[in-house]
Design a protein around this motif. Sequence first.
Motif, mmCIF file in Angstrom:
data_model
loop_
_atom_site.group_PDB
_atom_site.id
_atom_site.type_symbol
_atom_site.label_atom_id
_atom_site.label_comp_id
_atom_site.label_asym_id
_atom_site.label_seq_id
_atom_site.Cartn_x
_atom_site.Cartn_y
_atom_site.Cartn_z
ATOM 1 N N GLN A 261 0.831 -1.208 0.000
ATOM 2 C CA GLN A 261 0.000 0.000 0.000
ATOM 3 C C GLN A 261 0.858 1.247 0.000
ATOM 4 O O GLN A 261 0.574 2.220 -0.683
ATOM 5 N N GLU A 262 1.940 1.163 0.774
ATOM 6 C CA GLU A 262 2.814 2.320 0.883
ATOM 7 C C GLU A 262 3.626 2.512 -0.396
ATOM 8 O O GLU A 262 3.708 3.609 -0.945
ATOM 9 N N LYS A 263 4.188 1.394 -0.890
ATOM 10 C CA LYS A 263 5.077 1.485 -2.049
ATOM 11 C C LYS A 263 4.346 1.931 -3.313
ATOM 12 O O LYS A 263 4.869 2.716 -4.082
ATOM 13 N N PHE A 264 3.149 1.414 -3.519
ATOM 14 C CA PHE A 264 2.455 1.698 -4.773
ATOM 15 C C PHE A 264 1.279 2.671 -4.610
ATOM 16 O O PHE A 264 0.581 2.957 -5.579
ATOM 17 N N GLY A 265 1.084 3.149 -3.401
ATOM 18 C CA GLY A 265 0.005 4.095 -3.170
ATOM 19 C C GLY A 265 -1.352 3.545 -3.548
ATOM 20 O O GLY A 265 -2.118 4.164 -4.277
ATOM 21 N N ILE A 266 -1.636 2.358 -3.070
ATOM 22 C CA ILE A 266 -2.881 1.695 -3.423
ATOM 23 C C ILE A 266 -3.678 1.483 -2.136
ATOM 24 O O ILE A 266 -3.088 1.259 -1.073
ATOM 25 N N SER A 267 -4.987 1.581 -2.228
ATOM 26 C CA SER A 267 -5.799 1.427 -1.024
ATOM 27 C C SER A 267 -5.895 -0.052 -0.638
ATOM 28 O O SER A 267 -5.642 -0.930 -1.459
ATOM 29 N N GLU A 268 -6.268 -0.272 0.612
ATOM 30 C CA GLU A 268 -6.369 -1.646 1.105
ATOM 31 C C GLU A 268 -7.383 -2.444 0.285
ATOM 32 O O GLU A 268 -7.132 -3.574 -0.115
ATOM 33 N N LYS A 269 -8.487 -1.787 0.002
ATOM 34 C CA LYS A 269 -9.553 -2.470 -0.740
ATOM 35 C C LYS A 269 -9.089 -2.811 -2.162
ATOM 36 O O LYS A 269 -9.266 -3.937 -2.636
ATOM 37 N N ALA A 270 -8.461 -1.837 -2.811
ATOM 38 C CA ALA A 270 -7.981 -2.056 -4.184
ATOM 39 C C ALA A 270 -6.972 -3.201 -4.211
ATOM 40 O O ALA A 270 -6.967 -4.025 -5.120
ATOM 41 N N LEU A 271 -6.132 -3.231 -3.181
ATOM 42 C CA LEU A 271 -5.122 -4.279 -3.109
ATOM 43 C C LEU A 271 -5.769 -5.658 -2.952
ATOM 44 O O LEU A 271 -5.405 -6.609 -3.637
ATOM 45 N N PHE A 272 -6.743 -5.752 -2.066
ATOM 46 C CA PHE A 272 -7.416 -7.042 -1.866
ATOM 47 C C PHE A 272 -8.139 -7.487 -3.131
ATOM 48 O O PHE A 272 -8.106 -8.660 -3.491
ATOM 49 N N ASP A 273 -8.753 -6.529 -3.810
ATOM 50 C CA ASP A 273 -9.425 -6.842 -5.083
ATOM 51 C C ASP A 273 -8.431 -7.386 -6.106
ATOM 52 O O ASP A 273 -8.684 -8.366 -6.786
ATOM 53 N N LEU A 274 -7.296 -6.700 -6.156
ATOM 54 C CA LEU A 274 -6.250 -7.076 -7.112
ATOM 55 C C LEU A 274 -5.771 -8.509 -6.857
ATOM 56 O O LEU A 274 -5.626 -9.318 -7.764
ATOM 57 N N ILE A 275 -5.554 -8.798 -5.581
ATOM 58 C CA ILE A 275 -5.071 -10.128 -5.196
ATOM 59 C C ILE A 275 -6.093 -11.190 -5.560
ATOM 60 O O ILE A 275 -5.761 -12.239 -6.109
ATOM 61 N N LYS A 276 -7.345 -10.859 -5.287
ATOM 62 C CA LYS A 276 -8.414 -11.807 -5.568
ATOM 63 C C LYS A 276 -8.577 -12.022 -7.067
ATOM 64 O O LYS A 276 -8.631 -13.149 -7.550
ATOM 65 N N ARG A 277 -8.610 -10.898 -7.784
ATOM 66 C CA ARG A 277 -8.847 -10.955 -9.225
ATOM 67 C C ARG A 277 -7.759 -11.748 -9.931
ATOM 68 O O ARG A 277 -8.012 -12.477 -10.867
ATOM 69 N N ASN A 278 -6.532 -11.603 -9.476
ATOM 70 C CA ASN A 278 -5.417 -12.259 -10.152
ATOM 71 C C ASN A 278 -5.025 -13.577 -9.498
ATOM 72 O O ASN A 278 -4.041 -14.184 -9.884
ATOM 73 N N ASN A 279 -5.816 -13.987 -8.530
ATOM 74 C CA ASN A 279 -5.603 -15.286 -7.908
ATOM 75 C C ASN A 279 -4.173 -15.407 -7.365
ATOM 76 O O ASN A 279 -3.506 -16.407 -7.574
ATOM 77 N N ILE A 280 -3.713 -14.362 -6.721
ATOM 78 C CA ILE A 280 -2.344 -14.353 -6.195
ATOM 79 C C ILE A 280 -2.298 -15.163 -4.893
ATOM 80 O O ILE A 280 -3.114 -14.937 -3.995
ATOM 81 N N PRO A 281 -1.370 -16.113 -4.815
ATOM 82 C CA PRO A 281 -1.298 -16.918 -3.598
ATOM 83 C C PRO A 281 -0.852 -16.074 -2.397
ATOM 84 O O PRO A 281 -0.077 -15.135 -2.546
ATOM 85 N N LYS A 282 -1.386 -16.411 -1.232
ATOM 86 C CA LYS A 282 -1.052 -15.656 -0.018
ATOM 87 C C LYS A 282 -0.317 -16.542 0.973
ATOM 88 O O LYS A 282 -0.574 -17.729 1.059
ATOM 89 N N LEU A 283 0.578 -15.911 1.685
ATOM 90 C CA LEU A 283 1.256 -16.612 2.765
ATOM 91 C C LEU A 283 0.738 -16.003 4.060
ATOM 92 O O LEU A 283 0.823 -14.784 4.242
ATOM 93 N N LYS A 284 0.184 -16.834 4.923
ATOM 94 C CA LYS A 284 -0.366 -16.283 6.157
ATOM 95 C C LYS A 284 0.508 -16.659 7.337
ATOM 96 O O LYS A 284 0.879 -17.814 7.511
#
Length: 188
Positions: free
Chosen positions: A144-167
């Motif tokens: 969010q800080e590096k690319f100036g993207i909102s939390e919501k936009a980031l979550f959408d992006l991750i979901k839309r592109n099926n990016i794997p997450k490490l929890k």
Amino acid sequence: MSSNIKVSRICQHCGQEFEAKTTVTKYCSLVCARRAYKAALRNNKIETSNREVQAVKSIAHEQLKGKEFLTVRDAAILLNSSRQTIYTLINEGKINASNIKLKKTLIKRTEIDKLFLPTTTVPIVPDIQKELKVEACYHMAEIQEKFGISEKALFDLIKRNNIPKLKMGKFAFVPKSRIDTLLKAKNE
Ligand SMILES: [Zn+2]
């Protein structure tokens, strides 16, 4: 339309202003008229040639549609790209190919169709285990800080592109490589 009145015209070949006898004179001189005529002929030839190439290409295209196994060259024709692009796609794991013998790479037709499926249905080919090492990942806040993207936009992006997450506990990490590719392309 001929008259004794001097008409000012712009030569359609050389662009110079000249005095014409009629309002429909196109060229300043015989030289320009000839050159323009030759240029038109040349353009005509180029167009004809391009049309011929196009026709040959579309025939090849039709023939390739029926083939189950494609060479790299075939795939390049189908995708209207260079062979180098096809090799790149193979190296990136976006197209599965088999080297049935040295210098003979075959691609299943369905591999080409697969490129056009929505990303969610395409299996993620790169090594997820390697991508999901924490040192190869961003923390959400970092992105969010590096690319100036909102939390919501980031979550959408991750979901839309099926990016794997490490929890890890309540923290989630995602591969830097994926985020960089997606967000840098967007910012350019
Ligand atoms: Zn001229």
